[in-house]
Design an enzyme around this catalytic site. Sequence first.
Site, PDB file in Angstrom:
ATOM      1  N   HIS A 164      -8.482  10.251 -21.325  1.00  0.00           N
ATOM      2  CA  HIS A 164      -7.868   9.177 -20.539  1.00  0.00           C
ATOM      3  C   HIS A 164      -7.671   7.885 -21.314  1.00  0.00           C
ATOM      4  O   HIS A 164      -6.754   7.122 -21.026  1.00  0.00           O
ATOM      5  CB  HIS A 164      -8.755   8.885 -19.316  1.00  0.00           C
ATOM      6  CG  HIS A 164      -8.188   7.872 -18.390  1.00  0.00           C
ATOM      7  ND1 HIS A 164      -7.028   8.087 -17.675  1.00  0.00           N
ATOM      8  CD2 HIS A 164      -8.619   6.622 -18.044  1.00  0.00           C
ATOM      9  CE1 HIS A 164      -6.774   7.027 -16.926  1.00  0.00           C
ATOM     10  NE2 HIS A 164      -7.718   6.122 -17.145  1.00  0.00           N
ATOM     11  N   ASP A 184      -3.829   2.933 -17.444  1.00  0.00           N
ATOM     12  CA  ASP A 184      -4.647   3.167 -16.263  1.00  0.00           C
ATOM     13  C   ASP A 184      -4.100   2.284 -15.140  1.00  0.00           C
ATOM     14  O   ASP A 184      -2.912   2.328 -14.856  1.00  0.00           O
ATOM     15  CB  ASP A 184      -6.117   2.908 -16.600  1.00  0.00           C
ATOM     16  CG  ASP A 184      -7.068   3.184 -15.445  1.00  0.00           C
ATOM     17  OD1 ASP A 184      -7.361   4.358 -15.192  1.00  0.00           O
ATOM     18  OD2 ASP A 184      -7.500   2.216 -14.798  1.00  0.00           O
TER      19      ASP A 184
END
Length: 326
Positions: A303, A104
């Site tokens: 994610h 991320d």
Amino acid sequence: MTHATEPTHRLVSTETGRIHLVEQGSGPLVLLVHGFPESWYSWRHQLPALAAAGFRAVAIDVRGYGRSSKPAAVDAYRLTELVADNVAVVHALGEESAVVVGHDWGSPIASTSGLLRPEVFRAVGMLSVPYTPRGGPRPTELFARMGGDQGEFYISYFQEPGRAEAEIEPDVRGWLADFYRALSAGTMPGPGEPAPYLVSPGGTLRDRCPAGPPPGWLDESGLDFYAGEFERTGLTGPLNRYRNMDRDWTDLAAHDGAPLTQPSLFLAGAQDVTLSWLAGAIEVFPATLPGLVCSELLDDCGHWIQQERPEETNRLLIDWLTGLPG
């Protein structure tokens, strides 16, 4: 294989404060950098696996998180400062070089570390967010156009100090559970449902997060850990990372369009919503990542890749690491 030691916690000093890290194993150093809204704890599955494979795995709390320093100035969270933190950690551990791996927001922190300090970071791994060289219009101008009539893009929503904090901090645990769920395979909004990364006029980011229990990869104790960290520290430091994107654009002007030339790796979940606006960055990897060794999209994964699919992530990371030049 080597015997994996137990993880140890320590604080290392930098020129601007301290960085909390968790270390496990011995051998070549692998620095693990988390994203938003996370912690060193996001690498809990990787630390023992990397240690058992013969690496010295070190996961940090990024500046503003956990037990690391939390400067008050917004501009203290620009990428150049976070790169300096990473370099300071490597040197404080008695090493001259390391492999850096980020997830991320940790991914651009890792790639910028490799770009600015290639003599320190000999290889770069990126999870969920692909390498995107500096370029194009000023970031806040670009983000302002991304929502259109469907809502405000979440990065634009995060720009005003205090705005997102007012949404999150009254119920940190509930907000985190909703946010993690919205970006996880199996619990994210389905096709045709409102996008979780857009904010309706007058609304909040959480409004578009699906209700329900935490995603399967996050048990109650894990959610308790994350919530406890942010309840103690607040969200301003983590959100200040987003508030420096224009500063980063200015700071990195001399590196406009620059490729990342070290051996690299990219892993992401095939269902990661981030790829809906960053797919173009993957298409140009032959130019931007000439040293790319491994690029994989994991099916049925969202994610939070190293937590959703820890065993597969570990295997791919270790295969890549063991194949790197010494």
